[in-house]
Design an enzyme around this catalytic site. Sequence first.
Site, PDB file in Angstrom:
ATOM      1  N   HIS A 189      27.814  20.990  71.570  1.00 43.89           N
ATOM      2  CA  HIS A 189      26.719  20.756  72.370  1.00 43.89           C
ATOM      3  C   HIS A 189      26.068  19.365  72.173  1.00 43.89           C
ATOM      4  O   HIS A 189      25.537  18.649  73.131  1.00 43.89           O
ATOM      5  CB  HIS A 189      25.745  21.942  72.349  1.00 43.89           C
ATOM      6  N   ARG A 296      36.792  21.395  86.975  1.00 47.13           N
ATOM      7  CA  ARG A 296      36.930  22.332  86.189  1.00 47.13           C
ATOM      8  C   ARG A 296      35.803  23.412  86.693  1.00 47.13           C
ATOM      9  O   ARG A 296      34.913  23.814  86.049  1.00 47.13           O
ATOM     10  CB  ARG A 296      36.702  21.943  84.681  1.00 47.13           C
ATOM     11  N   GLU A 432      51.370  21.729  82.742  1.00 49.44           N
ATOM     12  CA  GLU A 432      50.549  21.955  81.423  1.00 49.44           C
ATOM     13  C   GLU A 432      51.621  23.058  80.463  1.00 49.44           C
ATOM     14  O   GLU A 432      51.457  22.926  79.405  1.00 49.44           O
ATOM     15  CB  GLU A 432      49.317  22.340  81.330  1.00 49.44           C
ATOM     16  N   ASN A 455      46.474  18.071  77.830  1.00 45.28           N
ATOM     17  CA  ASN A 455      45.864  18.574  76.561  1.00 45.28           C
ATOM     18  C   ASN A 455      46.720  19.957  76.159  1.00 45.28           C
ATOM     19  O   ASN A 455      46.976  20.386  75.104  1.00 45.28           O
ATOM     20  CB  ASN A 455      44.453  19.134  76.789  1.00 45.28           C
ATOM     21  N   ASP A 456      47.311  20.623  77.211  1.00 46.61           N
ATOM     22  CA  ASP A 456      47.835  21.886  76.844  1.00 46.61           C
ATOM     23  C   ASP A 456      49.591  21.493  76.694  1.00 46.61           C
ATOM     24  O   ASP A 456      50.010  22.050  75.933  1.00 46.61           O
ATOM     25  CB  ASP A 456      47.674  22.906  77.728  1.00 46.61           C
ATOM     26  N   ARG A 466      45.889  22.173  69.261  1.00 46.10           N
ATOM     27  CA  ARG A 466      45.034  20.772  69.230  1.00 46.10           C
ATOM     28  C   ARG A 466      43.740  20.892  68.677  1.00 46.10           C
ATOM     29  O   ARG A 466      43.002  19.996  68.624  1.00 46.10           O
ATOM     30  CB  ARG A 466      45.065  20.555  70.755  1.00 46.10           C
ATOM     31  N   CYS A 503      45.383  14.439  84.588  1.00 44.63           N
ATOM     32  CA  CYS A 503      44.047  14.765  84.289  1.00 44.63           C
ATOM     33  C   CYS A 503      43.762  15.206  82.878  1.00 44.63           C
ATOM     34  O   CYS A 503      42.245  15.624  82.824  1.00 44.63           O
ATOM     35  CB  CYS A 503      43.809  15.765  85.482  1.00 44.63           C
TER      36      CYS A 503
END
Length: 581
Positions: A189, A296, A432, A455-456, A466, A503
């Site tokens: 955060h 997202r 993905e 990412n995946d 990851r 993306c």
Amino acid sequence: MKLTGIAAAPGYAWGHAFLLEQAKEVERIQLRPEKSTEEVARFTAAVEQAVSQLKELQERTRATMGLDYAEIFESHIMVLKDEEFVGRAKELIVGQLINAEAALSDVTQELVQFFESMDNVYMNERAADFRDISKRLHGLLTGSEQLSLCDLDGPVVLIAHDLTPSDSAQLERERVAGFAANIGGSMSHSAIMARSMEIPAVVGLKNATSSLNNGDFVILDGVKGELLINPTAEQVSAYRKAKETYERQREESKAYLYAPSVTADGKIVELAANIGNPADAVHARNNGAEGIGLFRTELLFMGRRNWPTEEEQFYAYKLAAEAFGGMSPIVIRTLDIGGDKELDYAKRPRERNPFLGYRAIRLSLDERDRFKAQLRAILRASAFGNVKIMFPMIATLQELRAAKALLAEAKADLDAIGVNYRHRMEVGIMIEVPAAALISDQLAKEADFFSIGTNDLVQFTMAADRTNEKLSHLTDPIHPAVLRLIRLVIDNGHKEGKWVSLCGEMAGDLAAIPIMLGLGLDRFSMNAGAVLPARIALSAITAAQTKEMAEAALRMESSDEVRDYVHAIMPHLRELFQIRR
């Protein structure tokens, strides 16, 4: 002395260190039985006061930083209203006849150990939330004065074991030049807030608080992820020059703000942005993005107490579309929950392998009513812009067909009540899962476009989590094995006349961009701060060169070899990395 950590927010800062004190050891007091009721009442009053403070802080954050950051405190308020936390502390007060401070400490320790033991970055970060809540309650119970970062004389470099959301929400550029923390990651955060406010930050330093004293002069390097303690005059001089160069490069990059995204030989490329809320869409537009390549939507569902209504979703999607207007693409991904993204209010059984579990489209296809509500909201928003819809984690043709069937039902619902929407809206899928890449020739016949989620795709292809730092050498998206899968997807998409985007985080990776372009990628979608550096990088190379680079990369043996090769051809990329924000 130099400490090395993780670069969380880019930039350079220097000044006197200000150490944020850690909580002192809690005093344990044994109560007489007749005093327990009084102690419970004292604890309840502190909880109510904490809720009031958090609501004020939430409103201040919403006004200064936007709704997305303010929602962080909604989850804190929820915890303070949760009997599993508050009720457990009251039970300890009565059952063990101990003071409220000790009961609070015990409950907090239990929860922190539980969340930190989980092999899941999102759940690990919940531990920091409980520390923050406990710190606030302890201060109210003991009457100890809470440090307000707004009261710092500054500008100082703030040093902390862990900067909590409550602390980071009070950061002000005039008072805090930068901050460093012992723990934390680039997606914590505090790191996210620091980037949004453009305050340089370094986290994961391990022992920053024990390595210096209040008032020590420090230099914080948010580009390399370093903290220099009591540097020499030569080091100070070198960093002054580095900061001048950094600021000059950022200013020069603004010349590309509204320039076309085009290679040196005239090939036009679309650079879009990834967002999580409507405010991000405005930020993306102001940073030169040409549209939204990935909305997202799960971020609209997180940090709250219940499912968002169809109307709430429609309003958010509509605002994002209106931020760009006209024909700029707005690609909205349906709910992608699971893996490292969970909803506090959605009671789901714990899974041994959540990344490979009941998530994304798999969950949506079972939650038909909620899924159709989201589909209707997206359809309604399509009347206000060039909205496209995208389904996440598709692995089979059957999943795509089932999702499209529910989309058809959502359209019929709107037709029945005469609601306008874009009837020829494009429908695409995320690639993905390796299975989807391998059958992309079949999927391309039924999807209007592909968007590659690296990412995946990387972690599934390399069988490497990851979020595990020990496996970072296996999760570099530029590895030749991943590149070969991506080429297959692009080629199969183009054979059916479908455009292909990327993306994942790879889209903003400056070393990967020329390779992706050489493989034939049509569009990129990245974080807003990466758009200008990407546009500059594209302008310095020809499409013909990128094809040569891609073919060479596919024959290489490792990601390190690919990166070294790209940097040798395009040495200016190293400078561009520094101006990303």
